[in-house]
Design an enzyme around this catalytic site. Structure first.
Site, PDB file in Angstrom:
ATOM      1  N   HIS A 265       0.868  -1.185   0.000  1.00 45.08           N
ATOM      2  CA  HIS A 265       0.000   0.000   0.000  1.00 45.08           C
ATOM      3  C   HIS A 265       0.901   1.230   0.000  1.00 45.08           C
ATOM      4  O   HIS A 265       1.903   1.259   0.708  1.00 45.08           O
ATOM      5  CB  HIS A 265      -0.872  -0.031   1.257  1.00 45.08           C
ATOM      6  CG  HIS A 265      -2.007   0.951   1.260  1.00 45.08           C
ATOM      7  ND1 HIS A 265      -1.806   2.311   1.327  1.00 45.08           N
ATOM      8  CD2 HIS A 265      -3.347   0.775   1.197  1.00 45.08           C
ATOM      9  CE1 HIS A 265      -2.984   2.928   1.308  1.00 45.08           C
ATOM     10  NE2 HIS A 265      -3.942   2.006   1.226  1.00 45.08           N
ATOM     11  N   ARG A 288      -7.140  10.082   0.248  1.00 44.25           N
ATOM     12  CA  ARG A 288      -6.948  10.546  -1.135  1.00 44.25           C
ATOM     13  C   ARG A 288      -8.283  10.579  -1.867  1.00 44.25           C
ATOM     14  O   ARG A 288      -8.505  11.410  -2.741  1.00 44.25           O
ATOM     15  CB  ARG A 288      -5.933   9.650  -1.849  1.00 44.25           C
ATOM     16  CG  ARG A 288      -4.500   9.949  -1.415  1.00 44.25           C
ATOM     17  CD  ARG A 288      -3.496   8.983  -2.002  1.00 44.25           C
ATOM     18  NE  ARG A 288      -3.529   7.693  -1.347  1.00 44.25           N
ATOM     19  CZ  ARG A 288      -3.598   6.516  -1.958  1.00 44.25           C
ATOM     20  NH1 ARG A 288      -3.648   6.465  -3.265  1.00 44.25           N
ATOM     21  NH2 ARG A 288      -3.629   5.399  -1.265  1.00 44.25           N
TER      22      ARG A 288
END
Ligand SMILES: Cc1cc2nc3c(=O)[nH]c(=O)nc-3n(C[C@H](O)[C@H](O)[C@H](O)COP(=O)(O)OP(=O)(O)OC[C@H]3O[C@@H](n4cnc5c(N)ncnc54)[C@H](O)[C@@H]3O)c2cc1C
Length: 517
Positions: A265, A288
């Site tokens: 990730h 995000r």
């Protein structure tokens, strides 16, 4: 005393969902959930971005969801598993399989969960990742809701502090599951090992077994074997994610697939007080999805923040310090939830400052560069918002849904297509240092769309199913954010129903025979 017994190993979202579905399907079945931790939940309880489901209100469709998942999987995803995940079955088949992300969402909402917040994560062409507007992180909320429902089922027993160490077929075709009870002292409780209880070896016979033991992203040994290049990275996983199901399934003859597909990730929080820690809090992709930007050490954007995880990870890894800054504006913070940001602030993982200029100072970058970068971003974000509004108005006039389908063309040099709000430079901003972290195992035990575990010869093993991260092949090279919880809920339900039907059916199921649902 029930005539038949199903053992479920693991009590994350996959195991609990399996247990609930099996118990509801066949009340004559005793379902025994064995969990090695003192508490239920596994990594599922840590999940913090959301769970995917086709979102027609946002212009989504099973075909769009399927395309996004297959594209992210880079040609390695098993398309039959993807189809089971996304495609809404006909009413008759849906009642049999309980499958598809939309069915799973409804199933969870029926347990009292509010999953009305929907964001768009990396690699998705529409918003479809659902989470709760308030309260604990989404994974904890899901686990708590399913656990509560499971505990209301008189035919389910959850035993904690019960580490399964062996699984084998017995001579009569049943399965013998061996576990060590009471390794960890816990509160006295009919369903767990108790305080001060010496470890006890127990063997239980059952008529079916579901592996729901999660992945191996916390096992340095397994990472070194299957993905040595990432074995030295920190992990987001709890220490229980040691791939036990791989060994247990292997002992029964299960076939493994794509074990080298381990997801890194892009954004684990770097704790300034303990930057080298081997375990890191995840900076959820939802940040995000709510508009957080990634900046290099000069204060410039360098990647499409909503590209797939593999792409963003590669871009951060290529930075001189193999890490980056994450910056979230006030608009994004309001969408994300200031309560959760406050939690990260209390852990000193995120710093809230009064303006973008103060953010530049905190990051040690030139304020002029940062302000110019944010101005350029805001111009694109404003244009994207205006176009979306115009498209929605046009669609409303002709009575269609305004978005969905193919990805629009990139708007900037990073390839960014989707913008989720602007960053107000005069309002507070939230800043964090982030770096890539081992996160998820896309490989694992090979299963069919009915959750049956396949053996070395490609035929299903007798009465063994698997659900959740322990299984492999759905996500291919790269899992989309939100697809793991979806997998747990969809395939947990499928496994529960398939197991209950096979075990309680009057016709014994022969080895290798497909269960007709
Ligand atoms: C920090 C973090 C955030 C995440 N956020 C998201 C997100 O927002 N959306 C998303 O889709 N995915 C997310 N993921 C991934 C997702 O949470 C997991 O992949 C998923 O929950 C796995 O569920 P599971 O039920 O398969 O396994 P788990 O939830 O890990 O449960 C497995 C359980 O099995 C138990 N167990 C293992 N071996 C044994 C044994 N031998 N005997 C008895 N018990 C055993 C473990 O103790 C554990 O409790 C996140 C993961 C992490 C780590």
């Amino acid at each position: 005393m029930a005539d038949h017994r199903l053992v479920v190993i693991g009590s994350g979202l996959a195991g609990l969902t399996t247990a609930l579905e099996a118990a509801r399907t066949a009340t004559a079945l005793e379902v025994l959930v064995l969990e090695k931790n003192p508490q239920v939940g596994g990594n599922s309880a840590k999940a913090s971005s959301g769970i995917n489901a086709v979102n027609p209100a946002g212009g989504d469709s099973p075909a769009t969801y399927s395309d996004d998942t297959l594209q992210s999987g880079g040609g390695l995803s098993d398309s039959r598993l993807v189809e089971r995940l996304v495609v809404r079955a006909s009413a008759a088949r849906a009642s049999a399989f309980g499958a598809s992300s939309e069915d799973a969402l409804r199933f969870l909402e029926a347990l009292g969960l509010d999953l009305s917040v929907v964001v768009q994560l990396g690699g998705h062409s529409v918003p479809r990742t659902h989470s709760n507007p308030s309260g604990p992180n989404v994974g904890f909320a899901l686990v708590r809701a399913v656990e509560t429902a499971v505990r209301q089922q008189p035919n389910v027993r959850i035993v904690t502090n019960a580490k399964v160490t062996s699984a084998a077929y017995s001579a009569d075709g049943r399965l013998a599951v061996g576990y060590t009870l009471g390794l960890v002292a816990t509160k006295p409780d009919s369903g767990s090992g108790g305080v001060g209880v010496a470890p006890e070896e127990v063997t239980v016979l059952c008529d079916g077994l579901v592996l729901a033991t999660g992945g191996f992203a916390a096992s340095r040994e397994m990472l070194a074997r299957y993905r040595p290049d990432v074995a030295g990275l920190p992990t987001t996983n709890g220490p229980w994610a040691t791939g036990d199901g791989v060994a247990l399934g292997g002992a029964l003859g299960a076939r493994l697939v794509q074990m080298d597909q381990v997801q890194v990730h892009p954004t684990g929080f770097v704790d300034p007080g303990d930057p080298d820690s081997g375990t890191k809090f995840l900076a959820p992709e939802k940040l995000r999805g709510c508009g957080a930007l990634l900046l290099d050490d000069s204060g410039r954007r360098f990647v499409d923040e909503l590209a797939t995880r593999d792409v963003v990870t590669a871009a951060i890894t290529a930075q001189p310090r193999h890490s980056a800054w994450l910056l979230l504006g006030a608009q994004g913070a309001a969408r994300y939830g200031e309560g959760t940001l406050g939690f990260y602030s209390s852990k000193k993982l995120v710093t809230k400052v009064e303006s973008a200029e103060a953010g530049a100072q905190h990051m040690g970058v030139d304020a002029a560069v940062l302000l110019q970068e944010l101005a350029a971003h805001n111009t694109l974000a404003d244009a994207a918002a205006a176009e979306a509004e115009a498209a929605a108005a046009a669609a409303a006039r002709v009575g269609t849904v305004d978005q969905g389908g193919a990805h629009p063309p990139p708007r900037d040099v990073t390839g960014k297509r989707y913008f989720h709000g602007r960053v107000d430079v005069n309002a507070p901003v939230w800043v964090a240092r982030v770096m890539p972290v081992v996160h998820y195992c896309m490989g694992g035990i090979q299963t069919r769309p009915d959750a049956a575990v396949l053996g070395q010869d490609g035929a299903p093993l007798h009465r063994v199913w698997a659900a959740g991260e322990v299984s492999g092949g759905l996500h291919g090279r790269n899992r989309l954010g939100g697809n793991s919880l979806a997998e747990c809920a969809v395939f947990g339900r499928v496994a529960g129903r398939a197991a209950a039907a096979a075990i309680v059916s009057s016709t014994p199921v022969a080895a290798g025979q497909q269960v007709a649902l």
